[in-house]
Design a protein around this motif. Structure first.
Motif, PDB file in Angstrom:
ATOM      1  N   UNK A 109      23.720  29.072  -4.635  1.00 14.36           N
ATOM      2  CA  UNK A 109      24.423  28.214  -5.845  1.00 14.36           C
ATOM      3  C   UNK A 109      24.795  29.159  -6.931  1.00 14.36           C
ATOM      4  N   UNK A 110      25.504  28.387  -7.755  1.00 12.25           N
ATOM      5  CA  UNK A 110      26.258  29.124  -8.945  1.00 12.25           C
ATOM      6  C   UNK A 110      26.504  28.216 -10.072  1.00 12.25           C
ATOM      7  N   UNK A 111      26.425  28.547 -11.387  1.00 10.92           N
ATOM      8  CA  UNK A 111      26.416  28.079 -12.496  1.00 10.92           C
ATOM      9  C   UNK A 111      27.645  26.850 -12.291  1.00 10.92           C
ATOM     10  N   UNK A 112      27.392  25.575 -12.820  1.00  9.42           N
ATOM     11  CA  UNK A 112      28.433  24.582 -12.651  1.00  9.42           C
ATOM     12  C   UNK A 112      28.297  23.737 -11.391  1.00  9.42           C
ATOM     13  N   UNK A 113      27.731  24.189 -10.199  1.00  9.24           N
ATOM     14  CA  UNK A 113      27.490  23.270  -9.113  1.00  9.24           C
ATOM     15  C   UNK A 113      26.670  22.089  -9.368  1.00  9.24           C
ATOM     16  N   UNK A 114      26.710  21.358  -8.494  1.00 10.56           N
ATOM     17  CA  UNK A 114      25.693  19.905  -8.750  1.00 10.56           C
ATOM     18  C   UNK A 114      24.790  20.328  -7.408  1.00 10.56           C
ATOM     19  N   UNK A 115      23.715  19.870  -7.644  1.00  8.36           N
ATOM     20  CA  UNK A 115      22.464  20.276  -6.555  1.00  8.36           C
ATOM     21  C   UNK A 115      21.595  18.828  -6.500  1.00  8.36           C
ATOM     22  N   UNK A 116      21.586  18.610  -5.224  1.00  7.00           N
ATOM     23  CA  UNK A 116      20.594  17.500  -5.180  1.00  7.00           C
ATOM     24  C   UNK A 116      19.279  17.893  -4.309  1.00  7.00           C
TER      25      UNK A 116
END
Length: 102
Positions: free
Chosen positions: A56-63
């Motif tokens: 993951x990286x900053x700005x991604x959307x995660x569920x």
């Protein structure tokens, strides 16, 4: 079945998969051991989530499908204590959602 064991389906089993999922925008992420710790922005405020190591990286959307909250969790690997961390079995990354003017 052991004495005192719950019977029937857990409450989450009655929810649709979409209703059981949480979502947030990645503000910070770090890996430690086999875990990824993610500080996310949600409609309910910022939260720390931890799950299996996931890119993951900053700005991604995660569920993630909910999880177990641990208060004052001390990570020896990271050398820090989190006020509250939700441990989940899976993190589902998504591409950042672009802003679309109306």
């Amino acid at each position: 079945m052991p004495h005192g064991a719950p019977t029937g389906k857990p409450a989450a089993a009655n929810l649709s998969p979409a209703a059981a999922m949480m979502r947030g925008k990645v503000l910070e992420t770090m890996n430690a051991g086999n875990y990824t710790y993610v500080r996310v922005e949600t409609p309910d405020g910022e939260k720390w989530i931890a799950g299996p190591q996931t890119q993951l990286k900053v700005g991604d959307v995660v569920e993630w499908p909910g999880g177990m909250e641990m208060k004052n969790f001390a990570s020896k690997t990271l050398g820090r204590t989190f006020d509250s961390t939700v441990f989940t079995g899976q993190l589902y990354p998504h591409l950042p959602q672009p802003f679309l003017p109306r």
